[in-house]
Design a protein around this motif. Structure first.
Motif, short mmCIF file in Angstrom:
data_model
loop_
_atom_site.label_atom_id
_atom_site.label_comp_id
_atom_site.label_asym_id
_atom_site.label_seq_id
_atom_site.Cartn_x
_atom_site.Cartn_y
_atom_site.Cartn_z
N HIS A 1 98.83 -1.79 15.00
CA HIS A 1 98.84 -2.89 15.96
C HIS A 1 100.09 -3.73 15.68
N ASP A 2 100.97 -3.84 16.68
CA ASP A 2 102.19 -4.63 16.46
C ASP A 2 101.97 -6.09 16.86
N ARG A 3 103.00 -6.91 16.62
CA ARG A 3 102.91 -8.35 16.88
C ARG A 3 102.57 -8.67 18.33
N ASP A 4 102.99 -7.82 19.25
CA ASP A 4 102.79 -8.08 20.68
C ASP A 4 101.44 -7.59 21.20
N ILE B 1 96.69 -0.53 10.51
CA ILE B 1 97.81 -1.35 10.08
C ILE B 1 97.99 -2.44 11.12
N ILE B 2 98.11 -3.68 10.65
CA ILE B 2 98.34 -4.81 11.54
C ILE B 2 99.64 -5.46 11.13
N LEU C 1 96.93 -10.73 16.36
CA LEU C 1 95.76 -10.08 15.78
C LEU C 1 95.58 -10.51 14.33
N GLU C 2 96.68 -10.64 13.60
CA GLU C 2 96.59 -11.11 12.23
C GLU C 2 95.96 -12.50 12.19
N GLU C 3 96.36 -13.37 13.09
CA GLU C 3 95.78 -14.72 13.16
C GLU C 3 94.29 -14.66 13.46
N ASN C 4 93.89 -13.78 14.39
CA ASN C 4 92.49 -13.66 14.77
C ASN C 4 91.60 -13.20 13.62
#
Length: 148
Positions: free
Chosen positions: A57-60, A118-119, A125-128
């Motif tokens: 999962h990328d930043r976008d 992988i995030i 997603l990392e924030e979530n």
């Protein structure tokens, strides 16, 4: 439960990837060192060439998935008193594009399916995931177990 997990999820481990695990200039090991928490998830029995889904999962918010295989084993299984568990994976698009600082999640489902996620560091997603795991700055480079 977040959309990257499903109702069959029974447990997972999470960590940040370290340089030695992903920097192709310094290492080509294709292994993650196991610890007590990863053993709690995967157990003590060798897993040979199990098919797993790798997802990036990328930043976008974009997602890329591929199928690969893992081997979970005790590198010191012949030693009478020491253990050294490792999770070996074959090179694949997801792991080849992971970077130091990205989150790595290994999840186990009730049907035995294992997923590696992988995030990318710094994305939405990392924030979530804060709601599931607490402050991300507490997630270091060793596996932390979470039951579901």
């Amino acid at each position: 439960m977040h959309k990257i997990f499903n109702s069959k999820l029974i447990g997972l481990v999470i960590k940040r990837l370290s340089k030695v695990e992903v920097d192709k200039r310094t290492s080509n090991q294709h292994e993650l060192n196991g610890n007590r928490d990863l053993r709690k998830l995967l157990g003590d029995i060798r897993i040979n060439n199990q098919s797993v889904k790798f997802t990036y999962h990328d930043r976008d918010g974009s997602e890329i998935s591929t199928t690969g295989s893992i081997t979970w084993y005790d590198a010191r299984e012949a030693h009478p008193s020491r253990t050294e568990y490792r999770l070996y994976f074959k090179s694949n698009y997801v792991m080849d594009n992971a970077n130091q600082g990205d989150l790595l999640i290994v999840s186990l489902q009730s049907d035995g399916e294992i997923n590696i996620i992988i995030i990318q560091e710094g994305g939405k997603l990392e924030e979530n995931l804060l709601s599931l795991f607490g402050p991300l700055e507490r997630i270091g480079t060793t596996f932390k177990y979470r039951s579901v």
